[in-house]
Write an enzyme that holds these catalytic residues in place. Structure first.
Site, mmCIF file in Angstrom:
data_model
loop_
_atom_site.group_PDB
_atom_site.id
_atom_site.type_symbol
_atom_site.label_atom_id
_atom_site.label_comp_id
_atom_site.label_asym_id
_atom_site.label_seq_id
_atom_site.Cartn_x
_atom_site.Cartn_y
_atom_site.Cartn_z
ATOM 1 N N ASN A 36 96.048 -48.932 -24.695
ATOM 2 C CA ASN A 36 95.416 -49.522 -25.879
ATOM 3 C C ASN A 36 94.375 -48.577 -26.468
ATOM 4 O O ASN A 36 93.540 -48.982 -27.274
ATOM 5 C CB ASN A 36 94.735 -50.843 -25.505
ATOM 6 C CG ASN A 36 95.719 -51.847 -24.947
ATOM 7 O OD1 ASN A 36 96.816 -52.004 -25.487
ATOM 8 N ND2 ASN A 36 95.355 -52.513 -23.870
ATOM 9 N N HIS A 123 95.793 -64.872 -25.938
ATOM 10 C CA HIS A 123 95.667 -64.159 -24.661
ATOM 11 C C HIS A 123 95.366 -65.110 -23.485
ATOM 12 O O HIS A 123 94.727 -66.139 -23.654
ATOM 13 C CB HIS A 123 94.535 -63.139 -24.784
ATOM 14 C CG HIS A 123 94.475 -62.177 -23.659
ATOM 15 N ND1 HIS A 123 93.535 -62.260 -22.664
ATOM 16 C CD2 HIS A 123 95.263 -61.119 -23.345
ATOM 17 C CE1 HIS A 123 93.731 -61.268 -21.806
ATOM 18 N NE2 HIS A 123 94.773 -60.559 -22.193
ATOM 19 N N GLU A 169 94.194 -65.118 -31.962
ATOM 20 C CA GLU A 169 94.008 -63.665 -32.010
ATOM 21 C C GLU A 169 94.213 -63.255 -33.460
ATOM 22 O O GLU A 169 94.937 -63.925 -34.203
ATOM 23 C CB GLU A 169 95.052 -62.949 -31.143
ATOM 24 C CG GLU A 169 94.820 -63.097 -29.658
ATOM 25 C CD GLU A 169 95.848 -62.330 -28.825
ATOM 26 O OE1 GLU A 169 96.255 -61.226 -29.218
ATOM 27 O OE2 GLU A 169 96.234 -62.854 -27.770
ATOM 28 N N SER A 173 98.738 -59.422 -29.185
ATOM 29 C CA SER A 173 98.811 -58.276 -28.276
ATOM 30 C C SER A 173 100.219 -57.935 -27.824
ATOM 31 O O SER A 173 100.473 -56.802 -27.424
ATOM 32 C CB SER A 173 97.942 -58.538 -27.051
ATOM 33 O OG SER A 173 98.407 -59.674 -26.350
ATOM 34 N N ASP A 198 89.856 -63.661 -31.733
ATOM 35 C CA ASP A 198 89.906 -62.542 -30.790
ATOM 36 C C ASP A 198 90.481 -61.332 -31.534
ATOM 37 O O ASP A 198 91.672 -61.288 -31.841
ATOM 38 C CB ASP A 198 90.791 -62.945 -29.597
ATOM 39 C CG ASP A 198 90.916 -61.839 -28.563
ATOM 40 O OD1 ASP A 198 90.530 -60.693 -28.862
ATOM 41 O OD2 ASP A 198 91.424 -62.117 -27.464
ATOM 42 N N HIS A 201 92.873 -56.404 -30.605
ATOM 43 C CA HIS A 201 93.781 -55.328 -31.025
ATOM 44 C C HIS A 201 93.613 -54.951 -32.497
ATOM 45 O O HIS A 201 94.382 -54.140 -33.024
ATOM 46 C CB HIS A 201 95.233 -55.709 -30.706
ATOM 47 C CG HIS A 201 95.432 -55.854 -29.228
ATOM 48 N ND1 HIS A 201 95.715 -54.791 -28.405
ATOM 49 C CD2 HIS A 201 95.306 -56.938 -28.422
ATOM 50 C CE1 HIS A 201 95.786 -55.201 -27.149
ATOM 51 N NE2 HIS A 201 95.540 -56.506 -27.131
ATOM 52 N N LYS A 231 89.729 -51.114 -25.895
ATOM 53 C CA LYS A 231 90.993 -50.777 -26.552
ATOM 54 C C LYS A 231 90.710 -49.650 -27.550
ATOM 55 O O LYS A 231 90.443 -48.536 -27.129
ATOM 56 C CB LYS A 231 91.609 -52.042 -27.126
ATOM 57 C CG LYS A 231 91.791 -53.077 -25.987
ATOM 58 C CD LYS A 231 92.506 -54.308 -26.367
ATOM 59 C CE LYS A 231 92.364 -55.407 -25.317
ATOM 60 N NZ LYS A 231 92.908 -55.083 -24.007
HETATM 61 C C1 LIG Z 1 94.084 -60.211 -27.033
HETATM 62 C C2 LIG Z 1 93.270 -59.827 -25.865
HETATM 63 N N1 LIG Z 1 92.109 -60.450 -25.649
HETATM 64 C C3 LIG Z 1 91.326 -60.154 -24.596
HETATM 65 C C4 LIG Z 1 91.700 -59.183 -23.693
HETATM 66 C C5 LIG Z 1 90.821 -58.895 -22.519
HETATM 67 O O1 LIG Z 1 89.996 -57.827 -22.806
HETATM 68 P P1 LIG Z 1 89.470 -56.858 -21.636
HETATM 69 O O2 LIG Z 1 90.601 -55.959 -21.302
HETATM 70 O O3 LIG Z 1 88.284 -56.195 -22.217
HETATM 71 O O4 LIG Z 1 89.112 -57.740 -20.479
HETATM 72 C C6 LIG Z 1 92.892 -58.490 -23.874
HETATM 73 C C7 LIG Z 1 93.287 -57.436 -22.906
HETATM 74 O O5 LIG Z 1 94.403 -57.241 -22.570
HETATM 75 C C8 LIG Z 1 93.709 -58.821 -24.981
HETATM 76 O O6 LIG Z 1 94.871 -58.210 -25.197
#
Ligand SMILES: Cc1ncc(COP(=O)(O)O)c(C=O)c1O
Length: 379
Positions: A36, A123, A169, A173, A198, A201, A231
């Site tokens: 990422n 997520h 989101e 992702s 969120d 990405h 990321k």
């Molecule tokens: C959409 C999404 N939110 C949150 C996270 C979690 O973030 P972190 O990797 O900083 O724990 C991820 C990680 O894969 C993600 O893809």
């Protein structure tokens, strides 16, 4: 060794293996089509130099305690001030990871009696937070505004009186598609609901200066955003941005924030530098978009893939075993592409998740597509 003690875990692992779902750790190898690190910041000289300079002037490695005790350092505060200004929010709070931040938000902010509606493809950390939280919780079909509105209307008709929370989101992702942000905001406004976005990405890549797909709406009283730092920002941790009142509430009530050692001050330095790079080095975003467009054209022409239009390009194969076999064959040829299986993605939609970053160039992308065509024909 007491085998009986471990038997049920062994049995569970064997069950996963039978379904071709057993996961194992493997070392990183091959050209990066899976990270990422979209803008190539993780190993950039500028981030490394910023951390080296901070060490040289005595910034400690460890925070030494919770933010509410001795763990609150000037580096955390400087980062949060910059982040709030950059994202256009009233305040920002730095968490140790995006997973914890999502869990923390959804277990702390929605209250007993509230309704929380979560996009079904959001997520895992949002799902965990929703399940563990105090609000009533419903899933909505992916990106289906009408489904969200129906859930709200039904809940109100059944006597639901308190606050509504919608959690999504902004750029998904595993599919690389976007949420209908303007319509979600309008829906939230119509129902005096909060929207938790969120931006994991999207941060760093999408929106003005990489401020995310909800950038136009930050600063409102009903928007809370999550900007992960592991990321496109090339570091780790997550910045929650939102109204000052909600950030104060998190500082007072959010157990994962209160009862955890603060993130390393050096990480705060790195993230702050990464934010500055977003403003200073817009060419990185331009180059990434060029690579996304190039890969999209190649994958469409050679493999019949519908381009996602983002740096996350899924290639759905369906069958778990074939997905992993195709990924393994690509890895053997030097392309680090990973297979993603249920439960991370819905049953029957196992896929390659092709990630586009500045760690590869157009020649690498062409070679990867060529290899994919060959591997698909023989696997
Ligand atoms: C959409 C999404 N939110 C949150 C996270 C979690 O973030 P972190 O990797 O900083 O724990 C991820 C990680 O894969 C993600 O893809």
């Amino acid at each position: 060794m007491n085998e009986a003690l471990l038997a049920r875990y062994d049995a569970s692992l064997r069950g996963l293996a039978r379904k071709d779902r057993l996961r194992t750790l493997s070392p990183r190898a091959g050209l990066d089509f899976s990270s990422n690190d979209y803008l190539g910041l993780a190993a950039s000289k500028r981030l490394g130099d910023a951390v080296a300079a901070a060490i040289a002037r005595g910034t400690p490695v460890g925070a030494t305690g919770s933010r509410l005790l001795r763990g609150n350092s000037p580096e955390h505060e400087a980062l949060e001030a910059d982040a709030a200004a950059f994202f256009g929010a009233e305040r920002a709070l730095f968490f140790g990871s995006g997973y914890i931040a999502n869990f923390a938000l959804l277990t702390t902010l929605p209250q007993k009696g509230d309704l929380l509606i979560l996009d079904e493809l959001a997520h895992a950390s949002m799902h965990e937070g929703a399940r563990a939280g105090r609000a009533e919780f419903k899933l909505a079909a992916h990106n289906d505004i009408d489904a969200v509105e129906d859930a709200i209307t039904r809940w109100r008709a059944e006597g639901g009186m308190a606050r509504i929370w919608i959690a999504v989101e902004s750029l998904y992702s595993m599919d690389g598609d976007r949420a209908p942000m303007a319509r979600l905001i309008a829906l939230a406004d119509r129902h005096e609901a909060f929207l938790v976005v969120d931006e994991a990405h999207a941060t760093g890549i999408w929106g003005p200066d990489g401020r995310g797909l909800a950038a136009a709406f930050e600063g409102r009283d009903n928007i809370v955003a999550l900007h992960t730092c592991g990321k496109a920002l090339g570091a780790s941790g997550a910045l929650v941005t939102g109204p000052g009142t909600l950030c104060d509430y998190l500082v007072n009530r959010c157990r994962p924030f209160i009862y955890a050692t603060a993130p390393s001050p050096l990480m705060a330095v790195a993230v702050r530098e990464a934010l500055a790079m977003l403003s200073d080095e817009p060419q990185r975003r331009v180059q990434l978009q060029e690579r996304v467009a190039f890969a999209g054209r190649q994958l469409a022409e050679r493999c019949g893939v519908k381009p996602s239009g983002s740096q996350i390009q899924p290639f759905v194969i369906g069958d778990n075993r074939r997905t992993m076999a195709v990924a393994a064959a690509l890895q053997t040829r030097g392309f680090d592409i990973r297979g993603i299986r249920p439960p991370t993605v819905p049953e029957g939609t196992s896929r390659l998740r092709i990630s586009l970053t500045l760690n590869v160039d157009e020649a690498d992308i062409s070679a990867m597509v060529e290899a994919l065509v060959e591997v698909l024909a023989s696997t």
